[in-house]
Design an enzyme around this catalytic site. Structure first.
Site, short mmCIF file in Angstrom:
data_model
loop_
_atom_site.label_atom_id
_atom_site.label_comp_id
_atom_site.label_asym_id
_atom_site.label_seq_id
_atom_site.Cartn_x
_atom_site.Cartn_y
_atom_site.Cartn_z
N LYS A 96 0.82 -1.21 0.00
CA LYS A 96 0.00 0.00 0.00
C LYS A 96 0.85 1.26 0.00
O LYS A 96 0.38 2.34 -0.36
CB LYS A 96 -0.95 0.00 1.19
C1 LIG Z 1 -4.65 -4.31 1.37
C2 LIG Z 1 -3.92 -5.60 1.36
C3 LIG Z 1 -4.26 -6.67 0.49
C4 LIG Z 1 -5.46 -6.59 -0.44
O1 LIG Z 1 -5.24 -5.76 -1.53
P1 LIG Z 1 -6.45 -5.31 -2.49
O2 LIG Z 1 -5.83 -4.42 -3.50
O3 LIG Z 1 -7.43 -4.58 -1.60
O4 LIG Z 1 -7.05 -6.53 -3.07
C5 LIG Z 1 -3.48 -7.81 0.48
N1 LIG Z 1 -2.43 -7.94 1.32
C6 LIG Z 1 -2.08 -6.96 2.19
C7 LIG Z 1 -0.92 -7.18 3.10
C8 LIG Z 1 -2.79 -5.75 2.24
O5 LIG Z 1 -2.44 -4.79 3.10
#
Ligand SMILES: *Cc1c(COP(=O)(O)O)cnc(C)c1O
Length: 430
Positions: A96
């Site tokens: 993220k």
């Molecule tokens: C947010 C997140 C996901 C999911 O990602 P999306 O784009 O919402 O499908 C998967 N793994 C981790 C560690 C995350 O923080």
């Protein structure tokens, strides 16, 4: 038609829908053929420029891309036909960071020649708040107010949100995550606040986050060996990417960059038991429901916000979606089993989210005879989920030094009651 600037600054369209590009730009074949001769910054720039050339000057966009991709994203081979894309070397140890850093700098550019400060309100259960805090820290013209539920985020997450100071403020809400989310929604609709502040959000429905998430799909492809398993690598696809998914932002970005011309055979939509998308791929029926708690908790989503964008990409045609995507649900038991197996066989530590993708990939490759090679996305550093990892593997995982330092810093947050009034008076008192 709206501009990209409007879409980014609004977050959500006035009718409550999600923004999508009018059309997906296709990059020339020469670009894709020479991918492995390019740097991550060049690749990122070409992709971003295709969407933002009318809104952001070239030199500015180059800087934004450079500052976004300020940490390595290596593709680590585990076997000849399976590699892990490590997306967790950013400041908050999760993928993220990429989306948050890009969105912050893009919004920073858009507000730079206005005289109004932008206030970003974020409700978080932990991960989004820390990535957003870090990404927006020190960006001129923007301040960030994070609302998190008291006592329900990890110590590390709380430190990441409350120790930066500067343009980042944290409010510890005496309530649940749902209370935080409701307060933010109410704030967006409040006339007094609308008059005084320019408010927006930076969560995963913002189209700005999908653009940089395409960079690393292409960067993974660029780092792929040219031949590993049969004719797979480097030819017309021959690669399968497994994406551990919750709100499906990452996977939607993958589907979009494939439309831009990136050679990849297919994506695996890997979920934990929150499996509405794998179920849709099997049955053609989409039935969102309340989420269930799992050890891969960043994927505990019962009604994925980007599903509508996937429907747009395939024009609501499940048959078409099945040609490019395979759905796989993975149980808690399988997730832990995979973590153990991969640790024993490769001395490699997977966090629970990456382990979901690995399990799905292995299941796919075992039944596949096309000679496909696999890339799995490791979305979080194992230290971020240390208790599950340590318990499952009976080993210790060390926290990277930068984060150890963060644990020693002093926290600053304000406790507020779970009501819009409390948020309002705090905002007005600043
Ligand atoms: C947010 C997140 C996901 C999911 O990602 P999306 O784009 O919402 O499908 C998967 N793994 C981790 C560690 C995350 O923080």
């Amino acid at each position: 038609m709206r501009t990209a600037r409007e879409a980014v600054m609004n977050g959500l369209a006035p009718d409550g829908g999600l923004y999508v590009p009018c059309e997906i730009p296709v990059l020339p074949e020469s670009f894709w053929k020479s991918l492995n001769e390019r740097s991550v910054h060049e690749i990122g720039f070409e992709i971003a420029h295709a969407y933002l050339s009318e809104d952001v000057p070239r030199a500015v966009l180059e800087t934004i891309v450079q500052e976004t991709l300020s940490f390595p994203i290596p593709l680590v081979p585990l076997t000849d036909w399976l590699s892990v894309l490590e997306l967790f070397h950013g400041p908050t140890l999760a993928f993220k960071d990429v989306g948050a850093r890009f969105t912050a700098r893009l919004m920073g550019y858009f507000v730079a020649n206005t005289d109004r400060e932008l206030t970003i309100l974020v409700a978080t259960s932990g991960d989004t708040g820390s990535a957003v805090a870090n990404g927006f820290y020190g960006v001129p013209g923007i301040r960030v107010v994070i609302l998190y539920p008291s006592g329900r985020v990890s110590a590390l997450q709380e430190k990441q949100m409350t120790t930066l100071g500067g343009n980042i403020s944290a409010l510890e809400v005496d309530g649940s995550f749902d209370d935080c989310q409701r307060m933010v929604k109410e704030a967006f609709m409040d006339a007094d606040l609308q008059k005084t502040f320019q408010l927006t959000s930076a969560n995963s429905i913002n189209i700005a986050r999908l653009i940089p998430q395409m960079f690393y799909h292409a960067w993974a492809r660029a780092q792929s060996p040219s031949s590993a398993r049969g004719e797979g690598w480097g030819g017309e696809g021959g690669i399968t990417m497994a994406v551990p998914s919750g709100n499906f932002g990452n996977l939607t970005a993958g589907l979009m960059v494939k439309r831009m011309g990136m050679p990849v055979d297919r994506f695996i939509a890997a979920t934990n038991m929150n499996d509405v998308v794998p179920e849709y791929l099997e049955t053609g029926l989409f039935s969102p429901r309340a989420s269930i708690a799992t050890i891969s908790n960043a994927m505990d989503v019962g009604n994925p916000s980007n599903f509508v964008r996937m429907q747009w990409l395939f024009q609501n045609n499940v048959e078409a979606m099945r040609k490019e995507m395979v759905g796989m649900r993975v149980s808690e038991e399988e997730t832990k089993q995979t973590m153990k197996e991969v640790f024993d066989e490769h001395t490699y530590v997977l966090d629970p989210h990456a382990a979901v993708a690995y399990t799905a990939m292995k299941r796919f490759l075992d039944s596949d005879n096309s000679g496909s090679s696999g890339i799995i996305f490791a979305t979080a550093h194992p230290a971020k989920f240390a208790s599950v990892v340590e318990e499952t593997l009976q080993t210790t995982v060390a926290l990277p030094v930068e984060l150890q330092a963060c644990l020693e810093k002093e926290s600053h947050s304000t406790k507020v009651s779970p009501r819009l009034d409390a948020l309002k008076s705090w905002l007005f008192s600043r």
